[in-house]
Structures are given as structure tokens and as C-alpha cells.
Design a protein around this motif. Structure first.
Motif, PDB file in Angstrom:
ATOM      1  N   ILE A 260       6.225  -3.312  -1.475  1.00 18.47           N
ATOM      2  CA  ILE A 260       5.756  -4.116  -0.350  1.00 18.47           C
ATOM      3  C   ILE A 260       4.447  -4.820  -0.698  1.00 18.47           C
ATOM      4  O   ILE A 260       4.291  -6.026  -0.504  1.00 18.47           O
ATOM      5  CB  ILE A 260       5.591  -3.249   0.909  1.00 18.47           C
ATOM      6  CG1 ILE A 260       6.941  -2.644   1.295  1.00 18.47           C
ATOM      7  CG2 ILE A 260       5.027  -4.071   2.067  1.00 18.47           C
ATOM      8  CD1 ILE A 260       6.876  -1.627   2.406  1.00 18.47           C
ATOM      9  N   GLU A 279       2.872  -1.567   5.895  1.00 13.08           N
ATOM     10  CA  GLU A 279       3.882  -1.255   4.890  1.00 13.08           C
ATOM     11  C   GLU A 279       5.038  -0.468   5.495  1.00 13.08           C
ATOM     12  O   GLU A 279       6.211  -0.709   5.167  1.00 13.08           O
ATOM     13  CB  GLU A 279       3.249  -0.502   3.719  1.00 13.08           C
ATOM     14  CG  GLU A 279       2.307  -1.359   2.888  1.00 13.08           C
ATOM     15  CD  GLU A 279       1.869  -0.688   1.606  1.00 13.08           C
ATOM     16  OE1 GLU A 279       2.215   0.493   1.393  1.00 13.08           O
ATOM     17  OE2 GLU A 279       1.176  -1.348   0.811  1.00 13.08           O
ATOM     18  N   VAL A 282       7.311  -2.809   7.474  1.00 18.56           N
ATOM     19  CA  VAL A 282       8.189  -3.588   6.598  1.00 18.56           C
ATOM     20  C   VAL A 282       9.352  -2.715   6.123  1.00 18.56           C
ATOM     21  O   VAL A 282      10.517  -3.149   6.092  1.00 18.56           O
ATOM     22  CB  VAL A 282       7.410  -4.143   5.394  1.00 18.56           C
ATOM     23  CG1 VAL A 282       8.362  -4.806   4.399  1.00 18.56           C
ATOM     24  CG2 VAL A 282       6.359  -5.142   5.854  1.00 18.56           C
TER      25      VAL A 282
END
Length: 300
Positions: A260, A279, A282
């Protein structure tokens, strides 16, 4: 060599990042599942925030061998070696539980923030040959010998400077950690170089070859011990000086570490709450889009 199905066990230590951990294991099994026997999942005794990995365990079932150490060793250097005789203490070292419990020839050691894009395990099995381990060798981006164009991962066995030469080199080509070399380099055995290791982001080790020379059976340090500059540095030095060899393999076409942030290190997010949340968000979206994860039922 011809790869054998279910010939590889996996070792993964989870310190937070449940969604990234799930992506790591799901993409690994998606690309290389036929080679995987068991996944040794070690949940660190301390977590950066309340982390629930249960949805991962529910999905993989008995593929997972779960272990939680009685305390959190983190990246502390081991000061009292006599404690290593105690199983409960020794198995708090990163990856050590899997190292001692696995009965397969190969152990794949991975971080919990890797995205697998291709069948890396097959490539490792086909290219390891007579080596004792395979993966990306060296933290060359912070090594003075690499900066001086004297050494690179493929040829790390060919440049063996003495202690004085190494110290002079570190003074001429200073890097992020060269100031600590006088503390961590053994003058009697300066090679392998201080930044040299089999990077444990994504590495495969031949347990049949290395177990006899590694703690608790042999004289070598534990693979996951944080000794000298980083995880695995002392083990790598011990193994090389005991006659083992390692194969450098560029895994970038098959796997992306810290996929990421693309910083090649997952530590930043552990000390930055905003980055950590970003993160994980995501990774959560990736789980939903690629693997059909249901946030409401927390199931895959």
C-alpha cells in the motif's frame, strides 16, 4: 527441481494489520496454494490496537496452526542467552514456533503486509537448488559496499573485506547505520557484511539443511532473533560461516512488500495512527473487491 505439492509450511507473525494480514494470506493461497501445507500463524502477545483475526481463522480452518506467545519480545536484543533453553521464552522469537514445529522440508517466512501477484513459491522451489535458503539477499540500499560498487546481492560471497577495510569503507561511504558498525561487527568475523541477510519479508528456508545448525539444536542464532542490526542478520552470518549458501531471487515480479505504501517497510504505519488506519482501509476495500469480504458479517 520438480516442486512437490504441499511441501512448504508458512510462518507469519501478526502484529496488528488484520486486513493486510488477510490480503497477504489470501493472495498467497490464490497464487501458490497447491504448494502450501500449513500456515503457522503467530499472534504477537501485544498488539498496536485491538486486532481481531478471527475471520481469517474461520476462513482457513485447520490450514491454520495458531500460537500466541506468553509475552512480547518485539525487536529487543536477547541479553540472557540461558533463557533460550526455556521453550516458552524461545518461542516468543519471531517465527521460532513455526521453525520448531514444522515437519516440512521448506518454511516460507512472510511479513503480514505482502501482496502476492504470481506463483512465487513455485519459483522458489524451482530455483533454490542446493542452497539453504532463497529470497532477496541484503539490505543493500544502506550498505557502504554496495554504494562503493564492490558488492551486490548476487555476488555477496565474493567480497570479503577484513575488519579494518570494512571500517574504512563505512567511513568513506557512510550510510544510515554505519555509525553503529563498531558496536555490531565482530572484528574476528566481519563477513558477511553487517547489512547482509536473507530478507525475511518473503524468504524460503530449507529446514532440513539449516535446523541442525540453528537454535535450539545447533550453534547458530535463531532465524528471527533481532541481533546486531536487524532481524536475521546474525543467523545469516552464522549460517554462512558454517558453510551454508543462499540464492538471491528478485521476487518483485511475484510479490510486493508493503504494497500500500510501497516503502519496503511496514514499521511506519505501526507508529503513525493515521497511516495505519489508511493502510487498513485500503486493505479492507481490497478484501471486499477481490475476495468478497462482508464487513457486516465479518466473513469471507
Amino acid at each position: 527441481m520438480t516442486p512437490q505439492k504441499a511441501s512448504v509450511d508458512v510462518a507469519i507473525n501478526a502484529y496488528g494489520k488484520p486486513y493486510q494480514t488477510a490480503v497477504t494470506l489470501l493472495t498467497l493461497m490464490k497464487t501458490s496454494g497447491q504448494w502450501i501445507n500449513k500456515i503457522y500463524f503467530v499472534e504477537e502477545a501485544k498488539q498496536p490496537e485491538p486486532s481481531n483475526f478471527q475471520f481469517i481463522f474461520d476462513h482457513f480452518g485447520d490450514k491454520i496452526v495458531y500460537y500466541k506467545p506468553s509475552f512480547w519480545l518485539w525487536t529487543k536484543n536477547l541479553k540472557f542467552n540461558f533463557l533460550l533453553k526455556l521453550k516458552w521464552f524461545r518461542r516468543a522469537i519471531r517465527y521460532q514456533y513455526a521453525w520448531e514445529k514444522s515437519r516440512k522440508k521448506y518454511l516460507l517466512v512472510i511479513h503480514n503486509d505482502v501482496y502476492f501477484k504470481g506463483d512465487l513459491v513455485k519459483e522458489y522451489l524451482e530455483h533454490i537448488g542446493e542452497a539453504s535458503g532463497i529470497g532477496h539477499i541484503g539490505q543493500c540500499w544502506v550498505c557502504p559496499a554496495f554504494a562503493a560498487k564492490l558488492c551486490q546481492p548476487e555476488t555477496y560471497t565474493q567480497y570479503k573485506p577484513g575488519y579494518q577495510e570494512l571500517m574504512q569503507l563505512s567511513a568513506e561511504y557512510p550510510q544510515a547505520r554505519t555509525s553503529t558498525y563498531t558496536e555490531v561487527v565482530d572484528p574476528a568475523a566481519p563477513w558477511p557484511l553487517p547489512e547482509c541477510r536473507l530478507n525475511e519479508y518473503v524468504a524460503m528456508i530449507d529446514l532440513e539443511k539449516t535446523r541442525k545448525d540453528t537454535l535450539p539444536v545447533g550453534k547458530g542464532s535463531a532465524f528471527g532473533s533481532y541481533d546486531r542490526l536487524d532481524v536475521g542478520v546474525k543467523w545469516f552470518a552464522d549460517m554462512n560461516n558454517l558453510g551454508h549458501s543462499f540464492e538471491h531471487f528478485d521476487y518483485d515480479p511475484y510479490a510486493t512488500h508493503s504494497w500500500i505504501s510501497l516503502k519496503n517497510a511496514g514499521h511506519d504505519a505501526l507508529f503513525n495512527k493515521d497511516l495505519y488506519k489508511y493502510e487498513e482501509s485500503v486493505a479492507l476495500q481490497q478484501l471486499i473487491d477481490e475476495f468478497g469480504y462482508n464487513p457486516q458479517t465479518k466473513s469471507l
